[in-house]
Design a protein around this motif. Structure first.
Motif, PDB file in Angstrom:
ATOM      1  N   ASP A  36       0.819  -1.219   0.000  1.00  0.00           N
ATOM      2  CA  ASP A  36       0.000   0.000   0.000  1.00  0.00           C
ATOM      3  C   ASP A  36       0.850   1.264   0.000  1.00  0.00           C
ATOM      4  O   ASP A  36       0.405   2.322  -0.446  1.00  0.00           O
ATOM      5  CB  ASP A  36      -0.923   0.032   1.229  1.00  0.00           C
ATOM      6  CG  ASP A  36      -2.036  -1.004   1.141  1.00  0.00           C
ATOM      7  OD1 ASP A  36      -2.481  -1.291   0.008  1.00  0.00           O
ATOM      8  OD2 ASP A  36      -2.440  -1.533   2.195  1.00  0.00           O
ATOM      9  N   ASP A  37       2.074   1.158   0.515  1.00  0.00           N
ATOM     10  CA  ASP A  37       2.937   2.333   0.687  1.00  0.00           C
ATOM     11  C   ASP A  37       3.749   2.579  -0.586  1.00  0.00           C
ATOM     12  O   ASP A  37       4.945   2.314  -0.650  1.00  0.00           O
ATOM     13  CB  ASP A  37       3.861   2.166   1.895  1.00  0.00           C
ATOM     14  CG  ASP A  37       4.716   0.900   1.795  1.00  0.00           C
ATOM     15  OD1 ASP A  37       4.302  -0.056   1.104  1.00  0.00           O
ATOM     16  OD2 ASP A  37       5.808   0.876   2.395  1.00  0.00           O
ATOM     17  N   ILE A  38       3.105   3.100  -1.602  1.00  0.00           N
ATOM     18  CA  ILE A  38       3.753   3.290  -2.895  1.00  0.00           C
ATOM     19  C   ILE A  38       4.471   4.648  -2.947  1.00  0.00           C
ATOM     20  O   ILE A  38       3.895   5.678  -2.584  1.00  0.00           O
ATOM     21  CB  ILE A  38       2.732   3.205  -4.042  1.00  0.00           C
ATOM     22  CG1 ILE A  38       2.055   1.835  -4.049  1.00  0.00           C
ATOM     23  CG2 ILE A  38       3.390   3.492  -5.385  1.00  0.00           C
ATOM     24  CD1 ILE A  38       2.980   0.663  -4.266  1.00  0.00           C
ATOM     25  N   ALA A  39       5.710   4.624  -3.410  1.00  0.00           N
ATOM     26  CA  ALA A  39       6.464   5.848  -3.698  1.00  0.00           C
ATOM     27  C   ALA A  39       6.424   6.061  -5.209  1.00  0.00           C
ATOM     28  O   ALA A  39       7.033   5.304  -5.960  1.00  0.00           O
ATOM     29  CB  ALA A  39       7.901   5.726  -3.208  1.00  0.00           C
ATOM     30  N   ALA A  40       5.658   7.059  -5.648  1.00  0.00           N
ATOM     31  CA  ALA A  40       5.475   7.312  -7.080  1.00  0.00           C
ATOM     32  C   ALA A  40       6.600   8.215  -7.584  1.00  0.00           C
ATOM     33  O   ALA A  40       6.540   9.441  -7.445  1.00  0.00           O
ATOM     34  CB  ALA A  40       4.113   7.948  -7.339  1.00  0.00           C
ATOM     35  N   LEU A  41       7.625   7.604  -8.166  1.00  0.00           N
ATOM     36  CA  LEU A  41       8.812   8.329  -8.611  1.00  0.00           C
ATOM     37  C   LEU A  41       9.028   8.147 -10.117  1.00  0.00           C
ATOM     38  O   LEU A  41      10.154   7.980 -10.578  1.00  0.00           O
ATOM     39  CB  LEU A  41      10.046   7.854  -7.837  1.00  0.00           C
ATOM     40  CG  LEU A  41       9.978   7.926  -6.309  1.00  0.00           C
ATOM     41  CD1 LEU A  41      11.280   7.434  -5.680  1.00  0.00           C
ATOM     42  CD2 LEU A  41       9.660   9.341  -5.836  1.00  0.00           C
ATOM     43  N   ALA A  42       7.927   8.208 -10.886  1.00  0.00           N
ATOM     44  CA  ALA A  42       8.033   7.978 -12.325  1.00  0.00           C
ATOM     45  C   ALA A  42       7.646   9.176 -13.174  1.00  0.00           C
ATOM     46  O   ALA A  42       8.093   9.290 -14.309  1.00  0.00           O
ATOM     47  CB  ALA A  42       7.162   6.781 -12.731  1.00  0.00           C
ATOM     48  N   SER A  43       6.808  10.056 -12.660  1.00  0.00           N
ATOM     49  CA  SER A  43       6.185  11.063 -13.528  1.00  0.00           C
ATOM     50  C   SER A  43       6.622  12.494 -13.254  1.00  0.00           C
ATOM     51  O   SER A  43       6.003  13.443 -13.746  1.00  0.00           O
ATOM     52  CB  SER A  43       4.661  10.953 -13.420  1.00  0.00           C
ATOM     53  OG  SER A  43       4.224   9.684 -13.855  1.00  0.00           O
ATOM     54  N   ILE A 331       7.952   0.905  -5.169  1.00  0.00           N
ATOM     55  CA  ILE A 331       8.465   2.141  -5.767  1.00  0.00           C
ATOM     56  C   ILE A 331       8.230   2.098  -7.276  1.00  0.00           C
ATOM     57  O   ILE A 331       8.580   1.117  -7.937  1.00  0.00           O
ATOM     58  CB  ILE A 331       9.969   2.311  -5.486  1.00  0.00           C
ATOM     59  CG1 ILE A 331      10.245   2.269  -3.975  1.00  0.00           C
ATOM     60  CG2 ILE A 331      10.497   3.600  -6.103  1.00  0.00           C
ATOM     61  CD1 ILE A 331      11.696   2.012  -3.629  1.00  0.00           C
ATOM     62  N   ILE A 332       7.649   3.159  -7.818  1.00  0.00           N
ATOM     63  CA  ILE A 332       7.453   3.264  -9.262  1.00  0.00           C
ATOM     64  C   ILE A 332       8.529   4.171  -9.845  1.00  0.00           C
ATOM     65  O   ILE A 332       8.700   5.312  -9.392  1.00  0.00           O
ATOM     66  CB  ILE A 332       6.074   3.860  -9.622  1.00  0.00           C
ATOM     67  CG1 ILE A 332       4.948   3.219  -8.826  1.00  0.00           C
ATOM     68  CG2 ILE A 332       5.819   3.717 -11.121  1.00  0.00           C
ATOM     69  CD1 ILE A 332       3.614   3.930  -9.010  1.00  0.00           C
ATOM     70  N   ILE A 333       9.232   3.668 -10.837  1.00  0.00           N
ATOM     71  CA  ILE A 333      10.158   4.481 -11.629  1.00  0.00           C
ATOM     72  C   ILE A 333       9.771   4.291 -13.089  1.00  0.00           C
ATOM     73  O   ILE A 333       8.815   3.579 -13.391  1.00  0.00           O
ATOM     74  CB  ILE A 333      11.625   4.081 -11.381  1.00  0.00           C
ATOM     75  CG1 ILE A 333      11.777   2.552 -11.513  1.00  0.00           C
ATOM     76  CG2 ILE A 333      12.096   4.545 -10.013  1.00  0.00           C
ATOM     77  CD1 ILE A 333      12.894   2.108 -12.329  1.00  0.00           C
ATOM     78  N   LYS A 334      10.492   4.888 -14.002  1.00  0.00           N
ATOM     79  CA  LYS A 334      10.181   4.704 -15.420  1.00  0.00           C
ATOM     80  C   LYS A 334      11.350   3.992 -16.101  1.00  0.00           C
ATOM     81  O   LYS A 334      12.461   4.533 -16.173  1.00  0.00           O
ATOM     82  CB  LYS A 334       9.894   6.033 -16.100  1.00  0.00           C
ATOM     83  CG  LYS A 334       9.433   5.880 -17.543  1.00  0.00           C
ATOM     84  CD  LYS A 334       8.877   7.186 -18.113  1.00  0.00           C
ATOM     85  CE  LYS A 334       7.484   7.472 -17.612  1.00  0.00           C
ATOM     86  NZ  LYS A 334       6.851   8.602 -18.354  1.00  0.00           N
ATOM     87  N   PRO A 335      11.113   2.779 -16.618  1.00  0.00           N
ATOM     88  CA  PRO A 335      12.157   2.094 -17.395  1.00  0.00           C
ATOM     89  C   PRO A 335      12.217   2.690 -18.792  1.00  0.00           C
ATOM     90  O   PRO A 335      11.186   2.978 -19.388  1.00  0.00           O
ATOM     91  CB  PRO A 335      11.650   0.647 -17.438  1.00  0.00           C
ATOM     92  CG  PRO A 335      10.155   0.766 -17.361  1.00  0.00           C
ATOM     93  CD  PRO A 335       9.869   1.986 -16.524  1.00  0.00           C
ATOM     94  N   TRP A 336      13.421   2.897 -19.295  1.00  0.00           N
ATOM     95  CA  TRP A 336      13.531   3.492 -20.624  1.00  0.00           C
ATOM     96  C   TRP A 336      13.640   2.397 -21.674  1.00  0.00           C
ATOM     97  O   TRP A 336      14.394   1.445 -21.517  1.00  0.00           O
ATOM     98  CB  TRP A 336      14.712   4.457 -20.710  1.00  0.00           C
ATOM     99  CG  TRP A 336      14.325   5.614 -21.576  1.00  0.00           C
ATOM    100  CD1 TRP A 336      14.734   5.883 -22.847  1.00  0.00           C
ATOM    101  CD2 TRP A 336      13.369   6.604 -21.239  1.00  0.00           C
ATOM    102  NE1 TRP A 336      14.081   7.004 -23.310  1.00  0.00           N
ATOM    103  CE2 TRP A 336      13.233   7.467 -22.346  1.00  0.00           C
ATOM    104  CE3 TRP A 336      12.597   6.863 -20.099  1.00  0.00           C
ATOM    105  CZ2 TRP A 336      12.384   8.552 -22.365  1.00  0.00           C
ATOM    106  CZ3 TRP A 336      11.747   7.944 -20.103  1.00  0.00           C
ATOM    107  CH2 TRP A 336      11.650   8.779 -21.226  1.00  0.00           C
ATOM    108  N   LYS A 337      12.882   2.542 -22.763  1.00  0.00           N
ATOM    109  CA  LYS A 337      12.791   1.504 -23.790  1.00  0.00           C
ATOM    110  C   LYS A 337      13.447   1.918 -25.111  1.00  0.00           C
ATOM    111  O   LYS A 337      13.567   1.100 -26.022  1.00  0.00           O
ATOM    112  CB  LYS A 337      11.321   1.165 -24.068  1.00  0.00           C
ATOM    113  CG  LYS A 337      10.511   0.812 -22.825  1.00  0.00           C
ATOM    114  CD  LYS A 337      10.923  -0.512 -22.240  1.00  0.00           C
ATOM    115  CE  LYS A 337       9.994  -0.937 -21.122  1.00  0.00           C
ATOM    116  NZ  LYS A 337      10.355  -2.237 -20.548  1.00  0.00           N
TER     117      LYS A 337
END
Length: 368
Positions: A36-43, A331-337
Protein backbone atom coordinates in the motif's frame (compact mmCIF):
# COMPACT_ATOMS: atom_id res chain seq x y z
CA UNK A 1 -28.78 -11.39 -34.55
CA UNK A 2 -26.02 -8.86 -35.09
CA UNK A 3 -25.37 -8.07 -38.73
CA UNK A 4 -21.81 -8.45 -40.10
CA UNK A 5 -19.93 -5.20 -39.65
CA UNK A 6 -17.41 -3.69 -42.02
CA UNK A 7 -14.44 -2.13 -40.25
CA UNK A 8 -14.11 1.59 -40.78
CA UNK A 9 -10.92 2.91 -42.34
CA UNK A 10 -8.58 4.39 -39.76
CA UNK A 11 -6.17 7.25 -40.30
CA UNK A 12 -2.96 5.30 -41.02
CA UNK A 13 -0.83 8.00 -39.39
CA UNK A 14 -2.69 7.60 -36.10
CA UNK A 15 -3.10 3.82 -36.30
CA UNK A 16 0.69 3.38 -36.53
CA UNK A 17 1.61 5.70 -33.65
CA UNK A 18 3.97 4.41 -30.96
CA UNK A 19 2.42 4.39 -27.47
CA UNK A 20 3.17 7.22 -25.07
CA UNK A 21 4.98 5.96 -21.97
CA UNK A 22 2.87 7.57 -19.25
CA UNK A 23 4.23 5.42 -16.44
CA UNK A 24 2.41 3.15 -14.01
CA UNK A 25 -0.32 4.57 -11.79
CA UNK A 26 -0.44 4.05 -8.04
CA UNK A 27 -3.46 1.72 -8.09
CA UNK A 28 -1.76 -0.63 -10.55
CA UNK A 29 1.47 -0.51 -8.52
CA UNK A 30 -0.40 -1.51 -5.36
CA UNK A 31 -2.01 -4.44 -7.12
CA UNK A 32 1.22 -5.72 -8.66
CA UNK A 33 3.49 -5.14 -5.67
CA UNK A 34 1.05 -6.14 -2.94
CA UNK A 35 2.04 -3.01 -1.03
CA UNK A 36 0.00 0.00 0.00
CA UNK A 37 2.94 2.33 0.69
CA UNK A 38 3.75 3.29 -2.89
CA UNK A 39 6.46 5.85 -3.70
CA UNK A 40 5.48 7.31 -7.08
CA UNK A 41 8.81 8.33 -8.61
CA UNK A 42 8.03 7.98 -12.32
CA UNK A 43 6.19 11.06 -13.53
CA UNK A 44 8.26 13.98 -12.19
CA UNK A 45 5.50 15.31 -9.96
CA UNK A 46 6.30 17.70 -7.13
CA UNK A 47 6.35 15.79 -3.81
CA UNK A 48 5.74 19.08 -1.96
CA UNK A 49 2.30 19.40 -3.55
CA UNK A 50 1.40 22.97 -4.43
CA UNK A 51 1.28 26.39 -2.79
CA UNK A 52 -1.31 26.78 0.00
CA UNK A 53 -2.52 29.83 -1.94
CA UNK A 54 -3.67 27.48 -4.69
CA UNK A 55 -5.86 25.48 -2.34
CA UNK A 56 -7.36 28.65 -0.90
CA UNK A 57 -8.06 30.06 -4.36
CA UNK A 58 -9.78 26.87 -5.50
CA UNK A 59 -12.49 27.44 -2.89
CA UNK A 60 -13.88 30.12 -5.23
CA UNK A 61 -14.47 27.59 -8.04
CA UNK A 62 -17.99 27.38 -9.46
CA UNK A 63 -17.98 24.10 -11.43
CA UNK A 64 -21.36 24.84 -13.03
CA UNK A 65 -19.88 27.61 -15.16
CA UNK A 66 -17.72 27.21 -18.25
CA UNK A 67 -14.13 28.30 -18.01
CA UNK A 68 -12.94 31.43 -19.82
CA UNK A 69 -11.93 30.16 -23.29
CA UNK A 70 -9.47 33.03 -23.66
CA UNK A 71 -7.83 32.41 -20.23
CA UNK A 72 -7.68 36.20 -20.00
CA UNK A 73 -6.74 36.51 -16.32
CA UNK A 74 -3.98 33.92 -16.54
CA UNK A 75 -2.62 35.34 -19.78
CA UNK A 76 -2.55 38.82 -18.22
CA UNK A 77 -0.63 37.47 -15.21
CA UNK A 78 1.88 35.75 -17.48
CA UNK A 79 2.14 38.84 -19.68
CA UNK A 80 3.14 40.89 -16.65
CA UNK A 81 5.58 38.26 -15.38
CA UNK A 82 7.28 37.64 -18.73
CA UNK A 83 6.95 41.14 -20.24
CA UNK A 84 5.30 39.67 -23.32
CA UNK A 85 2.16 40.93 -25.06
CA UNK A 86 -0.96 38.91 -24.25
CA UNK A 87 -1.65 38.16 -27.91
CA UNK A 88 1.58 36.13 -28.05
CA UNK A 89 0.59 33.81 -25.18
CA UNK A 90 -1.64 30.75 -25.58
CA UNK A 91 -2.72 28.59 -22.64
CA UNK A 92 -3.00 24.82 -23.01
CA UNK A 93 -4.35 21.77 -21.25
CA UNK A 94 -0.76 21.08 -20.24
CA UNK A 95 2.07 22.07 -22.56
CA UNK A 96 1.37 18.75 -24.30
CA UNK A 97 -1.74 20.25 -25.89
CA UNK A 98 0.38 23.10 -27.22
CA UNK A 99 2.71 20.58 -28.89
CA UNK A 100 -0.26 18.97 -30.61
CA UNK A 101 -1.75 22.32 -31.65
CA UNK A 102 1.57 23.57 -33.04
CA UNK A 103 1.88 20.41 -35.15
CA UNK A 104 -1.68 20.77 -36.47
CA UNK A 105 -1.11 24.43 -37.31
CA UNK A 106 2.25 24.02 -39.04
CA UNK A 107 2.73 20.52 -40.45
CA UNK A 108 1.53 19.17 -43.78
CA UNK A 109 1.79 15.48 -44.77
CA UNK A 110 5.34 14.66 -45.79
CA UNK A 111 6.92 17.48 -43.79
CA UNK A 112 10.20 16.78 -42.01
CA UNK A 113 10.75 17.50 -38.32
CA UNK A 114 13.88 17.13 -36.19
CA UNK A 115 14.28 16.53 -32.47
CA UNK A 116 16.73 15.06 -29.96
CA UNK A 117 16.90 11.46 -28.74
CA UNK A 118 16.20 10.36 -26.06
CA UNK A 119 13.42 12.91 -26.03
CA UNK A 120 9.92 13.70 -24.90
CA UNK A 121 7.61 11.20 -26.60
CA UNK A 122 5.08 13.73 -27.85
CA UNK A 123 7.76 15.56 -29.84
CA UNK A 124 7.62 12.47 -32.05
CA UNK A 125 4.06 11.19 -31.62
CA UNK A 126 2.28 14.43 -32.54
CA UNK A 127 4.52 14.85 -35.58
CA UNK A 128 3.75 11.36 -36.86
CA UNK A 129 0.02 11.87 -36.23
CA UNK A 130 0.12 14.71 -38.75
CA UNK A 131 1.77 12.64 -41.46
CA UNK A 132 5.24 14.14 -41.03
CA UNK A 133 8.53 12.32 -40.45
CA UNK A 134 11.02 12.69 -37.61
CA UNK A 135 14.82 12.96 -37.76
CA UNK A 136 16.30 12.15 -34.34
CA UNK A 137 19.65 13.54 -33.19
CA UNK A 138 21.13 11.31 -30.46
CA UNK A 139 22.57 12.79 -27.29
CA UNK A 140 26.34 12.48 -27.00
CA UNK A 141 28.13 9.62 -25.28
CA UNK A 142 28.56 11.96 -22.32
CA UNK A 143 24.73 12.19 -22.06
CA UNK A 144 24.83 15.85 -23.05
CA UNK A 145 23.61 17.66 -26.15
CA UNK A 146 25.59 16.93 -29.32
CA UNK A 147 25.53 20.50 -30.57
CA UNK A 148 27.48 19.88 -33.85
CA UNK A 149 25.03 17.09 -34.75
CA UNK A 150 22.08 19.35 -33.96
CA UNK A 151 23.56 22.07 -36.17
CA UNK A 152 23.95 19.54 -38.98
CA UNK A 153 20.32 18.47 -38.63
CA UNK A 154 19.20 22.10 -38.74
CA UNK A 155 21.11 22.59 -42.01
CA UNK A 156 18.46 20.36 -43.59
CA UNK A 157 15.85 23.03 -42.70
CA UNK A 158 13.17 20.92 -41.00
CA UNK A 159 9.69 22.41 -40.74
CA UNK A 160 9.93 22.23 -36.93
CA UNK A 161 12.81 21.56 -34.57
CA UNK A 162 11.71 20.39 -31.10
CA UNK A 163 14.31 20.89 -28.39
CA UNK A 164 13.79 20.39 -24.66
CA UNK A 165 16.25 22.20 -22.41
CA UNK A 166 16.54 21.15 -19.65
CA UNK A 167 16.30 17.81 -21.40
CA UNK A 168 13.51 15.37 -20.72
CA UNK A 169 14.31 12.51 -20.09
CA UNK A 170 18.08 12.98 -19.72
CA UNK A 171 18.40 16.13 -17.60
CA UNK A 172 21.13 18.51 -18.80
CA UNK A 173 20.44 22.07 -19.97
CA UNK A 174 22.12 23.99 -22.76
CA UNK A 175 24.45 26.79 -21.71
CA UNK A 176 24.14 30.20 -23.34
CA UNK A 177 26.86 29.64 -25.93
CA UNK A 178 25.39 26.31 -27.06
CA UNK A 179 21.84 27.66 -27.24
CA UNK A 180 23.01 30.66 -29.25
CA UNK A 181 24.98 28.39 -31.60
CA UNK A 182 21.88 26.28 -32.23
CA UNK A 183 19.70 29.36 -32.76
CA UNK A 184 22.20 30.73 -35.27
CA UNK A 185 21.85 27.49 -37.28
CA UNK A 186 18.04 27.63 -37.50
CA UNK A 187 16.79 28.43 -41.01
CA UNK A 188 14.17 31.14 -41.44
CA UNK A 189 11.68 28.52 -42.68
CA UNK A 190 12.13 26.36 -39.55
CA UNK A 191 9.93 26.83 -36.49
CA UNK A 192 12.04 26.40 -33.36
CA UNK A 193 10.05 24.94 -30.46
CA UNK A 194 12.01 25.26 -27.21
CA UNK A 195 10.40 23.11 -24.54
CA UNK A 196 11.29 24.49 -21.11
CA UNK A 197 8.97 22.34 -18.98
CA UNK A 198 11.73 22.10 -16.34
CA UNK A 199 12.96 25.68 -16.62
CA UNK A 200 12.31 26.56 -12.97
CA UNK A 201 14.61 23.74 -11.81
CA UNK A 202 17.65 24.90 -13.77
CA UNK A 203 20.51 26.71 -12.02
CA UNK A 204 21.37 30.37 -12.43
CA UNK A 205 23.92 29.60 -15.16
CA UNK A 206 21.21 28.25 -17.46
CA UNK A 207 19.95 30.87 -19.92
CA UNK A 208 16.35 32.06 -19.99
CA UNK A 209 15.22 30.70 -23.33
CA UNK A 210 12.65 33.43 -23.83
CA UNK A 211 15.24 36.12 -23.34
CA UNK A 212 17.61 34.53 -25.87
CA UNK A 213 14.88 33.79 -28.42
CA UNK A 214 13.41 37.28 -28.20
CA UNK A 215 16.51 38.75 -29.85
CA UNK A 216 16.93 35.96 -32.43
CA UNK A 217 14.63 37.20 -35.21
CA UNK A 218 13.38 33.62 -35.68
CA UNK A 219 9.94 32.09 -35.73
CA UNK A 220 9.74 30.36 -32.37
CA UNK A 221 7.54 28.82 -29.70
CA UNK A 222 8.58 28.61 -26.06
CA UNK A 223 6.76 26.01 -23.95
CA UNK A 224 6.46 26.03 -20.15
CA UNK A 225 4.18 24.31 -17.66
CA UNK A 226 2.66 24.54 -14.20
CA UNK A 227 2.81 20.74 -13.79
CA UNK A 228 6.32 20.45 -12.37
CA UNK A 229 7.79 23.13 -10.12
CA UNK A 230 4.37 24.67 -9.36
CA UNK A 231 2.87 21.30 -8.45
CA UNK A 232 -0.26 21.42 -10.62
CA UNK A 233 0.23 18.20 -12.61
CA UNK A 234 -3.30 16.96 -11.92
CA UNK A 235 -4.94 20.13 -13.21
CA UNK A 236 -3.17 20.18 -16.59
CA UNK A 237 -2.17 23.73 -17.42
CA UNK A 238 0.78 24.90 -19.50
CA UNK A 239 1.45 27.72 -21.91
CA UNK A 240 3.22 28.72 -25.09
CA UNK A 241 4.88 32.03 -25.92
CA UNK A 242 5.11 32.79 -29.65
CA UNK A 243 7.44 34.98 -31.63
CA UNK A 244 4.45 36.83 -33.08
CA UNK A 245 0.68 37.11 -32.87
CA UNK A 246 0.09 35.44 -36.24
CA UNK A 247 1.61 32.18 -35.05
CA UNK A 248 -0.28 32.43 -31.78
CA UNK A 249 -3.59 32.89 -33.61
CA UNK A 250 -2.93 29.91 -35.87
CA UNK A 251 -2.23 27.66 -32.89
CA UNK A 252 -5.25 29.02 -31.02
CA UNK A 253 -7.38 27.93 -33.98
CA UNK A 254 -5.84 24.45 -33.76
CA UNK A 255 -6.96 23.74 -30.21
CA UNK A 256 -10.40 23.09 -28.78
CA UNK A 257 -12.46 25.85 -27.10
CA UNK A 258 -12.70 25.79 -23.29
CA UNK A 259 -9.54 23.68 -23.38
CA UNK A 260 -8.27 24.75 -19.95
CA UNK A 261 -10.74 24.12 -17.16
CA UNK A 262 -11.74 26.73 -14.61
CA UNK A 263 -9.94 25.06 -11.70
CA UNK A 264 -6.69 24.97 -13.65
CA UNK A 265 -6.93 28.66 -14.53
CA UNK A 266 -7.67 29.67 -10.92
CA UNK A 267 -4.84 27.49 -9.60
CA UNK A 268 -2.27 28.75 -12.10
CA UNK A 269 -2.98 32.39 -11.28
CA UNK A 270 -2.63 31.66 -7.56
CA UNK A 271 0.58 29.69 -8.13
CA UNK A 272 2.12 32.62 -9.98
CA UNK A 273 1.24 34.79 -6.99
CA UNK A 274 3.38 32.62 -4.69
CA UNK A 275 6.77 32.40 -6.37
CA UNK A 276 8.39 32.16 -2.93
CA UNK A 277 6.74 28.78 -2.33
CA UNK A 278 7.88 27.49 -5.70
CA UNK A 279 11.43 28.74 -5.20
CA UNK A 280 11.67 27.06 -1.78
CA UNK A 281 10.34 23.79 -3.20
CA UNK A 282 12.92 23.88 -6.01
CA UNK A 283 15.74 24.52 -3.54
CA UNK A 284 14.64 21.57 -1.40
CA UNK A 285 14.54 19.32 -4.46
CA UNK A 286 18.03 20.39 -5.55
CA UNK A 287 19.46 19.34 -2.20
CA UNK A 288 17.81 15.94 -2.45
CA UNK A 289 18.92 15.51 -6.06
CA UNK A 290 22.53 16.06 -5.03
CA UNK A 291 22.18 13.61 -2.13
CA UNK A 292 20.67 10.89 -4.34
CA UNK A 293 23.36 11.54 -6.94
CA UNK A 294 26.12 10.95 -4.39
CA UNK A 295 24.47 7.71 -3.31
CA UNK A 296 24.33 6.53 -6.93
CA UNK A 297 28.00 7.39 -7.44
CA UNK A 298 28.93 5.40 -4.34
CA UNK A 299 27.25 2.37 -5.97
CA UNK A 300 29.27 2.88 -9.14
CA UNK A 301 26.20 3.87 -11.14
CA UNK A 302 26.27 6.52 -13.87
CA UNK A 303 23.67 9.28 -13.86
CA UNK A 304 23.42 12.14 -16.35
CA UNK A 305 23.96 15.70 -15.18
CA UNK A 306 20.53 17.02 -14.26
CA UNK A 307 18.99 20.48 -14.21
CA UNK A 308 15.56 18.93 -13.55
CA UNK A 309 13.69 17.18 -10.75
CA UNK A 310 14.73 13.71 -11.93
CA UNK A 311 17.80 11.59 -12.64
CA UNK A 312 18.50 9.48 -15.75
CA UNK A 313 20.47 6.49 -14.51
CA UNK A 314 22.33 3.67 -16.25
CA UNK A 315 21.71 0.66 -14.01
CA UNK A 316 23.72 -1.68 -16.24
CA UNK A 317 20.91 -4.22 -16.71
CA UNK A 318 17.67 -4.30 -18.68
CA UNK A 319 15.55 -1.40 -17.46
CA UNK A 320 12.42 -3.57 -17.18
CA UNK A 321 14.22 -5.87 -14.73
CA UNK A 322 15.23 -2.83 -12.69
CA UNK A 323 11.65 -1.58 -12.79
CA UNK A 324 10.28 -4.93 -11.60
CA UNK A 325 12.81 -5.03 -8.75
CA UNK A 326 12.06 -1.58 -7.35
CA UNK A 327 8.31 -2.11 -7.87
CA UNK A 328 8.53 -5.14 -5.58
CA UNK A 329 9.67 -2.63 -2.94
CA UNK A 330 6.64 -0.40 -3.60
CA UNK A 331 8.46 2.14 -5.77
CA UNK A 332 7.45 3.26 -9.26
CA UNK A 333 10.16 4.48 -11.63
CA UNK A 334 10.18 4.70 -15.42
CA UNK A 335 12.16 2.09 -17.39
CA UNK A 336 13.53 3.49 -20.62
CA UNK A 337 12.79 1.50 -23.79
CA UNK A 338 14.36 3.69 -26.48
CA UNK A 339 16.97 1.94 -28.62
CA UNK A 340 20.44 2.42 -27.19
CA UNK A 341 19.14 3.34 -23.73
CA UNK A 342 17.54 0.07 -22.63
CA UNK A 343 19.66 -0.04 -19.44
CA UNK A 344 18.50 3.40 -18.28
CA UNK A 345 15.78 4.31 -15.81
CA UNK A 346 14.37 7.73 -14.96
CA UNK A 347 13.74 8.42 -11.29
CA UNK A 348 11.84 11.43 -9.95
CA UNK A 349 13.30 13.12 -6.87
CA UNK A 350 10.70 12.55 -4.17
CA UNK A 351 10.55 13.23 -0.45
CA UNK A 352 13.66 12.35 1.60
CA UNK A 353 11.94 9.20 2.87
CA UNK A 354 10.95 8.13 -0.66
CA UNK A 355 14.45 8.77 -1.92
CA UNK A 356 15.90 6.69 0.90
CA UNK A 357 13.62 3.79 -0.07
CA UNK A 358 14.75 4.06 -3.68
CA UNK A 359 18.43 4.10 -2.70
CA UNK A 360 17.98 1.05 -0.47
CA UNK A 361 16.14 -0.87 -3.20
CA UNK A 362 18.78 0.01 -5.75
CA UNK A 363 21.58 -1.11 -3.45
CA UNK A 364 19.95 -4.53 -3.27
CA UNK A 365 19.69 -4.63 -7.06
CA UNK A 366 23.36 -3.71 -7.51
CA UNK A 367 24.42 -6.25 -4.89
CA UNK A 368 22.66 -8.89 -6.95
Amino acid sequence: MDMPRTDITLNPNVAALPPYNAGMNIAAARKLSGRDDIAALASNENPDGCSPKVMTALASLNPSRYSDPACATLRAALSAKLDVACDRIVIGNGSEEMIAAVCRAVLCPGAKVATVSPGFGLHEIEVLANGATVDKVPMGNDLDFDVPAIVAALARAPAIFFLSSPSNPVGPALNTASLERIIAAVAQETLLVLDEAYFEYADNETPDGLEVLSRSGLNYVLLRTFSKAYGLAGLRVGYAVFSDGRLARAVTSSKTPFNVNAAAQIAAVAALDDEAWMTASVASMAGERARVGKALASMGLRAATSQTNFLFIDVGIDSQKAFDHVLSHGIIIKPWKEKGYETFIRMTIGTPAENDRFIAALKLLVAG
